[in-house]
Design a protein around this motif. Structure first.
Motif, short mmCIF file in Angstrom:
data_model
loop_
_atom_site.label_atom_id
_atom_site.label_comp_id
_atom_site.label_asym_id
_atom_site.label_seq_id
_atom_site.Cartn_x
_atom_site.Cartn_y
_atom_site.Cartn_z
N GLU A 198 55.14 37.26 38.03
CA GLU A 198 55.45 38.32 37.08
C GLU A 198 56.27 37.79 35.90
O GLU A 198 55.96 38.06 34.73
N ILE A 257 62.27 40.61 32.46
CA ILE A 257 61.94 40.35 31.06
C ILE A 257 63.01 39.52 30.37
O ILE A 257 64.20 39.89 30.36
N TYR A 293 58.41 38.00 24.40
CA TYR A 293 56.99 38.03 24.08
C TYR A 293 56.68 38.80 22.81
O TYR A 293 55.59 38.68 22.24
N TYR A 339 44.59 38.89 33.43
CA TYR A 339 45.72 39.75 33.78
C TYR A 339 45.40 40.68 34.95
O TYR A 339 46.29 41.09 35.70
N THR A 391 51.44 47.17 36.15
CA THR A 391 50.65 47.12 34.94
C THR A 391 49.71 48.32 34.91
O THR A 391 49.05 48.61 35.91
N TRP A 416 54.81 37.55 31.97
CA TRP A 416 55.38 38.32 30.86
C TRP A 416 56.06 37.41 29.83
O TRP A 416 55.90 37.60 28.61
#
Length: 827
Positions: A383, A562, A648, A436, A455, A387
């Motif tokens: 994960e 993240i 990202y 993905y 997702t 990301w």
């Protein structure tokens, strides 16, 4: 695309469809890519853009290497579609030049990319375009393969793009020397891409023709090394060879013949297999990183066939890379190499940061490890890498791909352009954004459905139908709606990063759960499901920091999984060489980008225990924070407050992922400022630079050296040397054609005391070199730099400088780098 008449029959054969479950032949715990539909979100947006980009590539030029090597382009029949092919469709540089040729590797990737995109796409028109192009490629490649049907000296079943057919014939006879002479061209690496492309054209593109072509090429792979001894095979495998052992396991699982299993073991590098039987955290130090990852993918596959030592090696490799060598984006390595603990400063110092190919392969290995262990830690790793690295390597404007993601503060990305850069990370980049949906859901037969990733997506299978609605990571919740009734288990992941307050409900009823915070695991719910049932999951995200591996002065910030980074220019600077061209090293920030002094970056000086107090969440934006980077009383320091956002999402600007964070006392006593000033001065003088012993740098500088030359690593730095009377040569480029006051800097080590060599430039003697016992400015590890002025007569109209070091009757001194510099250093 108008198809050549000669190819229409072959294309029609390719177009016949087969059962859509071909993928489960190799990946039995995964759903077919067609069964997962991405819904609106960052992943779907990236996939859709990538499909547009794929259709812009010149497929004929990507096929040219195979047409050339099969002899089809030599036809004089003007009615043949291959007549004058090379004139009509000139070969791409394929990341090479006259002295370095990787022709064919991107064509293999492109075949995989078309197949993956075809399987993942749910747009009828685009799907038809992808299928047409896929079938066209297979038709041409089939013609190329059939050219060798009567060849019984090592090329039956062959498809290849490098101009080394005779090397394969020699290898078939058991002679490895011609292959070794082209070892820097990584021939088996290129062949693996073609094998993988044919495999994927069958698995994802539904082509039975590709399956049979793959079988023939797998047979070629078995036969071409049949006469190579085990000892010589180990020498062959010292050169990067991709996942040849994985391809042989693909053939074993598809066709059931043990000759492929035996070949998979023969294609396994025993040095790497044996070296990871125990977890040795120094074993990988200095090794070319992406050479190794595919080897262990193959080992994992062999291990699944009840070969425990192979499984052990793969598990220890994954643990070392994921635990000790993975940086904040989920990638690893610098300048393509794994770092030792002692040179971990290079994560920050160097511009050529983690390579995208490495992460592509680590995700594949993680999927496999997850499949056979059921351990959620692999999905946690997946994960964060997906990301923070894979998604971030696509230019959201052009769809271009990123090779090196620099982590040097205030660095920036360099993107590829369609039909120009043919780098390895363009190849894997073509594939990345259609995959993905591959790991969002997995299963264990018809009893358990695993939800691995959060997702927005829909799964439709004969046993399971489920829709996942979420705006993750902008929101910390996801909802799973059951679409098929039955008695089975739904298992969803509890990530290690989840914060306090984790909870879930079934049909709005809260379920009691004893949470193990800080641990990744699956929560299993078994019941008689009814269509319309809902599971709502609350996944609180918390702010935290992570230290750079073995470099605790630098930290990065995460919110849940993240990575948060800061845009430090916000469109106020025109970035140098932001888009790479066709040049051999155009992908590399270290060669093409302009770096800034580390001391000019935002710094976080203060108590680390209070560093998170500097960050405040912005209420108006979903994933936006402000960070206080001010320093009171420092007049020359310009920073005050910056915005943190998902890495990202930052493109076309300088960014900061890692932050220098120490106390004022520590910073005052550090050598960072002094070292960086010296390095900045050297960079300002550097016109060109080659790092001997590092594959891509050598290839980008038209390397040439005697057969007895060798490479190694000494005190964390790579070198190349040669035996007595041997030589080492590189071409350095004086692109500005500066005609005076240039010098060549060579880096040596006093450990080579007494070794002698002659330095020549463009054939003219410059200096006789003897390595001394001591040297001015010698560092604590014995390294020193020495400069030699280049005579004006050599520089006259000289854009290329062939720098050669020729050994005398001693070993050639190990050379650690060569720089072409402006000016002459005062002595």
């Amino acid at each position: 695309m108008k198809l050549p008449k000669l190819l229409l029959t072959g294309v029609m054969m390719c177009s016949s469809t087969i059962a859509a479950d071909a993928q489960s032949e190799l990946y039995p715990k995964h759903f077919d890519l067609e069964q997962v539909t991405l819904l609106d979100g960052p992943m779907k947006k990236a996939m859709d853009l990538n499909i547009e980009v794929l259709l812009k590539y010149d497929v004929n030029r990507l096929l040219t290497p195979y047409v050339r090597q099969a002899g089809l382009a030599a036809t004089t029949d003007s009615t043949s579609p291959y007549f004058q092919w090379l004139t009509k469709h000139p070969n791409f540089n394929n990341w090479g030049d006259a002295s370095f040729d990787l022709s064919g590797h991107v064509g293999g990737h492109y075949l995989s990319a078309l197949a993956l995109a075809y399987a993942a796409c749910h747009d009828t028109a685009k799907k038809a375009q992808l299928k047409e192009r896929l079938d066209y490629m297979i038709g041409v490649m089939k013609d190329c393969q059939e050219q060798f049907d009567e060849h019984h000296d090592g090329l039956y079943g062959f498809i290849g793009g490098q101009p080394i057919n005779s090397d394969w014939e020699a290898l078939y006879r058991g002679d490895i020397q011609p292959y070794k002479r082209h070892g820097g061209w990584v021939p088996f690496y290129c062949q693996h891409k073609i094998l993988a492309g044919l495999r994927d054209a069958y698995l994802y593109g539904n082509s039975e023709t590709a399956k049979e072509m793959f079988r023939k090429m797998a047979d070629w792979s078995v036969n071409v090394i049949a006469n190579v001894s085990e000892a010589d095979m180990e020498k062959v495998l010292d050169t990067e060879h991709g996942g040849m052992n994985e391809s042989m396991m693909d053939a074993y699982q598809l066709f059931g013949d043990k000759k492929y299993l035996n070949a998979a073991k023969k294609y396994t590098h025993k040095k790497m297999l044996n070296g990871m039987q125990t977890l040795n955290t120094a074993f990988l130090d200095g090794k070319h990183a992406n050479t190794q990852v595919p080897k262990y993918i193959g080992m994992e596959r062999i291990g699944e066939a009840n070969n425990q030592s192979y499984t052990t090696a793969a598990e220890n490799f994954w643990k070392d890379v994921a635990t000790n060598r993975t940086v904040c984006i989920g990638g690893n390595s610098v300048n393509e190499h794994f770092l030792s603990e002692k040179n971990s400063n290079r994560y920050i110092d160097q511009l050529d940061g983690p390579e995208s190919c490495n992460t592509n392969n680590m995700l594949k290995l993680s999927e496999m490890m997850s499949d056979h262990t059921g351990d959620a830690k692999y999905a946690d790793f997946y994960e964060q890498a997906m990301w923070n690295h894979i998604l971030s390597t696509q230019d959201p404007t052009t769809g271009g791909y990123v090779y090196f993601t620099t982590l040097r503060p205030q660095g920036y990305r360099i993107y590829s352009q369609v039909n120009q850069g043919m780098w390895c990370c363009v190849g894997t980049g073509m594939e990345n954004h259609s995959k993905y949906g591959h790991f969002i859901y997995t299963h264990d037969g018809n009893k358990t459905l695993y939800v691995n990733l959060f997702t927005p997506s829909k799964l439709v299978d004969k046993d399971f139908v489920i829709t996942q609605e979420t705006d993750f990571p902008n929101q910390s919740t996801t909802t799973l709606t059951v679409g098929k009734s039955g008695h089975y288990t739904i298992a969803f992941r509890h990530p290690a990063w989840v914060g306090k307050g984790f909870s879930y409900t079934v049909n709005n009823k809260k379920i009691n759960h004893t949470e193990a915070q800080g641990k990744a695991y699956y929560i299993h719910i078994t019941r008689n499901w009814v269509a319309g049932d809902k599971i709502s999951i609350n996944l609180p995200m918390e702010l935290r920091y992570e230290e750079c591996p073995n470099l605790s002065d630098y930290i990065a910030f995460k919110y849940g999984p993240i990575l948060l980074a800061a845009n430090t220019t916000n469109g106020k600077e025109k970035l140098q060489n932001e888009y790479g061209g066709e040049g051999r090293m155009d992908h590399a920030p270290g060669s093409m980008a302009k770096s800034l002094n580390l001391t000019s970056a935002p710094l976080l000086i203060g108590d680390r225990s209070k560093v998170l107090e500097r960050i405040k969440k912005e209420r108006k934006k979903k994933l936006s924070f402000s960070i206080d980077v001010s320093r009171k009383g420092i007049a020359s320091y310009k920073w005050n407050r910056l915005t943190l956002e998902p890495f990202y999402a930052i493109h076309h600007d300088r960014y900061q992922c890692y932050w220098y964070q120490q106390t004022p006392e520590h910073y005052a006593n550090s050598s960072m400022a002094k070292a960086e000033a010296l390095n900045e001065a050297l960079q300002a003088r550097t016109i060109d630079f080659v790092a001997p012993g590092e594959q891509q740098s050598e290839a980008g500088h038209e390397y040439s050296y005697s057969m007895d030359s060798s490479t190694g690593e000494f005190r964390t730095e790579h070198y190349r040397d040669a035996r007595p009377n041997g030589y080492i040569q590189y071409t350095l480029f004086n692109k500005e054609r500066i005609a005076q006051n240039l010098s060549i800097m060579l880096r040596f080590n006093i450990a080579d005391m007494g070794r002698k060599a002659t330095l020549t430039i463009n054939g003219k003697p410059i200096a006789d070199i003897t390595i001394p016992a001591t040297a001015k400015d010698c560092d604590s590890n014995g390294f020193f730099n020495t400069e030699y002025k280049i005579p004006a007569e050599i520089l006259k109209d000289a854009q290329q400088l062939k720098v050669r070091l020729t050994a005398s009757t001693t070993l050639c001194p190990g050379i650690y780098y060569i720089r072409l510099l402006k000016g002459i250093r005062e002595t």
